[in-house]
Design an enzyme around this catalytic site. Sequence first.
Site, PDB file in Angstrom:
ATOM      1  N   LYS A  49     -12.415 -20.727 -35.445  1.00  0.00           N
ATOM      2  CA  LYS A  49     -11.865 -19.613 -36.230  1.00  0.00           C
ATOM      3  C   LYS A  49     -12.960 -18.885 -36.997  1.00  0.00           C
ATOM      4  CE  LYS A  49      -7.435 -21.983 -36.510  1.00  0.00           C
ATOM      5  NZ  LYS A  49      -6.573 -22.911 -37.267  1.00  0.00           N
ATOM      6  N   GLN A  93      -6.275 -25.853 -42.936  1.00  0.00           N
ATOM      7  CA  GLN A  93      -6.164 -26.510 -41.638  1.00  0.00           C
ATOM      8  C   GLN A  93      -5.317 -27.782 -41.742  1.00  0.00           C
ATOM      9  OE1 GLN A  93      -7.414 -25.312 -38.660  1.00  0.00           O
ATOM     10  NE2 GLN A  93      -6.233 -26.979 -37.756  1.00  0.00           N
ATOM     11  N   ASP A 116      -1.078 -17.523 -41.472  1.00  0.00           N
ATOM     12  CA  ASP A 116      -0.513 -18.420 -40.463  1.00  0.00           C
ATOM     13  C   ASP A 116       0.990 -18.190 -40.294  1.00  0.00           C
ATOM     14  OD1 ASP A 116      -2.393 -20.001 -39.144  1.00  0.00           O
ATOM     15  OD2 ASP A 116      -2.604 -21.371 -40.835  1.00  0.00           O
TER      16      ASP A 116
END
Length: 279
Positions: A49, A93, A116
Amino acid sequence: MAVRIDGKALAAQVKERVREEAAKLPRKPGLAVILVGENPASQVYVNGKEKDCTECGIQSFSHRLPAETSQEELLALVRELNEDRLVDGILCQLPLPKGLDEDAVINAIAPDKDVDCFHPFNVGRMSIGEPVFLPCTPAGVMEMLRAYAVPVKGKNCVVLGRSNIVGKPMAMLLTQADGTVTVCHSKTEHLEEFTRQADILVSAIGKTGFVTADMVKDGAVVIDVAMNRDENGKLCGDVDFAAVEPKASYITPVPGGVGPMTRAMLMENILTASKQHQA
């Protein structure tokens, strides 16, 4: 023989579009990435990412914390990032180390920085068809279907898996595109009777070789979301690719299918957030 949907090439197009749009903004979009602990898979994902951010002209702020980090320390960092005007998106994460409450962390992220699309506010907006952001993997699948001119309207769509990250939002987006959607899961009886009716089959089970050729009808579009490892450690999906490819009309490979698109759609969400913050 099925047409292979090239997620890698399509993701490159999306990222180039993001890069061009990001360059027009007064300041660079910013993504804060939080990694707690040293989970090897999580490290790979985070590194990927951060690489995407560099390619797209997005500034990446890395926060790598020890596994011993307390819940309060983690939440304090999230609150700090919520107030940081250079940060447009916050990505924590998952999974977190044992003892940390993932739901509490997700809920603590400001909805306008929840790139997200895990926060209940954004999930709710998506469910009524008025999204701020779209969850990255399902959004990537929908982009692939659009790019390859695969019609969803009126089609029988079967989603294997009911997770909050993929299965449920995938079903929502297909429904909003006028597909007729069935969600199957581990408790579904006579599963193959549902999958054989699918014009579009999306599998997010997480079991190598789970979808066999006898479960797929001729001409179906088969989207393999899973990222598994076979007995030799090779990356693969849920679908028995060699057996299913001759029956399908379109199919996604693993790797090179949905995975790159998931990361590309994250970049698009960051761009969306940054545009809103800089408006």
